[in-house]
Design an enzyme around this catalytic site. Structure first.
Site, PDB file in Angstrom:
ATOM      1  N   HIS A 126       0.843  -1.206   0.000  1.00 59.37           N
ATOM      2  CA  HIS A 126       0.000   0.000   0.000  1.00 59.37           C
ATOM      3  C   HIS A 126       0.878   1.256   0.000  1.00 59.37           C
ATOM      4  O   HIS A 126       0.595   2.222  -0.718  1.00 59.37           O
ATOM      5  CB  HIS A 126      -0.890   0.043   1.250  1.00 59.37           C
ATOM      6  CG  HIS A 126      -1.875  -1.071   1.373  1.00 59.37           C
ATOM      7  ND1 HIS A 126      -2.006  -1.827   2.517  1.00 59.37           N
ATOM      8  CD2 HIS A 126      -2.798  -1.556   0.496  1.00 59.37           C
ATOM      9  CE1 HIS A 126      -2.978  -2.710   2.340  1.00 59.37           C
ATOM     10  NE2 HIS A 126      -3.463  -2.575   1.133  1.00 59.37           N
ATOM     11  N   LYS A 136     -15.534  -8.746   4.844  1.00 57.79           N
ATOM     12  CA  LYS A 136     -14.312  -9.304   5.444  1.00 57.79           C
ATOM     13  C   LYS A 136     -14.515  -9.437   6.942  1.00 57.79           C
ATOM     14  O   LYS A 136     -14.454  -8.459   7.680  1.00 57.79           O
ATOM     15  CB  LYS A 136     -13.111  -8.412   5.129  1.00 57.79           C
ATOM     16  CG  LYS A 136     -12.817  -8.398   3.648  1.00 57.79           C
ATOM     17  CD  LYS A 136     -11.459  -7.829   3.348  1.00 57.79           C
ATOM     18  CE  LYS A 136     -11.180  -7.989   1.849  1.00 57.79           C
ATOM     19  NZ  LYS A 136      -9.889  -7.464   1.456  1.00 57.79           N
TER      20      LYS A 136
END
Ligand code: PNS
Length: 159
Positions: A17, A41
């Site tokens: 990221h 999730k």
């Protein structure tokens, strides 16, 4: 002026990221990094507020990056922050199918287009889901996450 939106769960933010945001910060005028609550999730590790604090710390060195949190449609956020594009990282061909589908859905419902950036090969195995699992089972992720994240993860396991 081009502003892009980089959405994700960031649970936790990892070096892949970081690479994406640093690359985007060099390519575009402004980058909005948005941490979304992702109901699909289930096995989250860090609370949204913790993830936000880590995003702020990890991107503090980049003047043209700001962080947001959001829990609705990513395209609504894109319109809200006046982003020209959504950006997504592609680690491997396996990412492409789902990312293409999301990009097409987002374009269909809003007209907001998605740009894909490839991650460096040496980071193509990094995934928050795997990092969470390794951390929970006591493995070493020190080469995979920024220093503030490592400190937070170790602190969490020590509790
Ligand atoms: O880091 P992740 O979990 O892979 O990021 C996925 C995320 C959060 C970007 C994606 O689930 C998303 O965009 N969620 C927001 C809800 C939404 O807009 N859904 C429609 C997508 S086509």
């Amino acid at each position: 002026m081009t502003r892009v939106l980089y959405p994700g769960s960031f649970d936790p933010v990892h070096n892949g990221h970081l690479e994406m945001v640093e690359t985007a910060a060099g390519l575009f005028d402004e980058v909005v990094v948005a941490a979304l609550i992702n109901p699909s999730k289930g096995d989250g590790l860090l609370a949204l507020e913790d993830r936000m604090a880590l995003l702020d710390e990890c991107f503090d060195h980049l003047d043209n990056v700001e962080t947001r949190k959001f829990d609705g449609l990513v395209v609504d956020l894109a319109v809200d922050v006046e982003a020209d594009f959504i950006i997504k990282g592609l680690r491997a061909v396996s990412d492409f199918e789902s990312e293409l589908q999301m990009a097409q859905m987002n374009a269909a419902i809003s007209g907001v287009q998605t740009l894909f950036l490839p991650t460096a090969t040496r980071r193509s195995f990094l995934a928050s889901r795997l990092i969470r699992e390794v951390v929970r089972l006591g493995g070493d992720v020190s080469d995979m996450v920024p220093e503030p994240v490592l400190r937070r993860l170790v602190g969490r396991l020590d509790r």
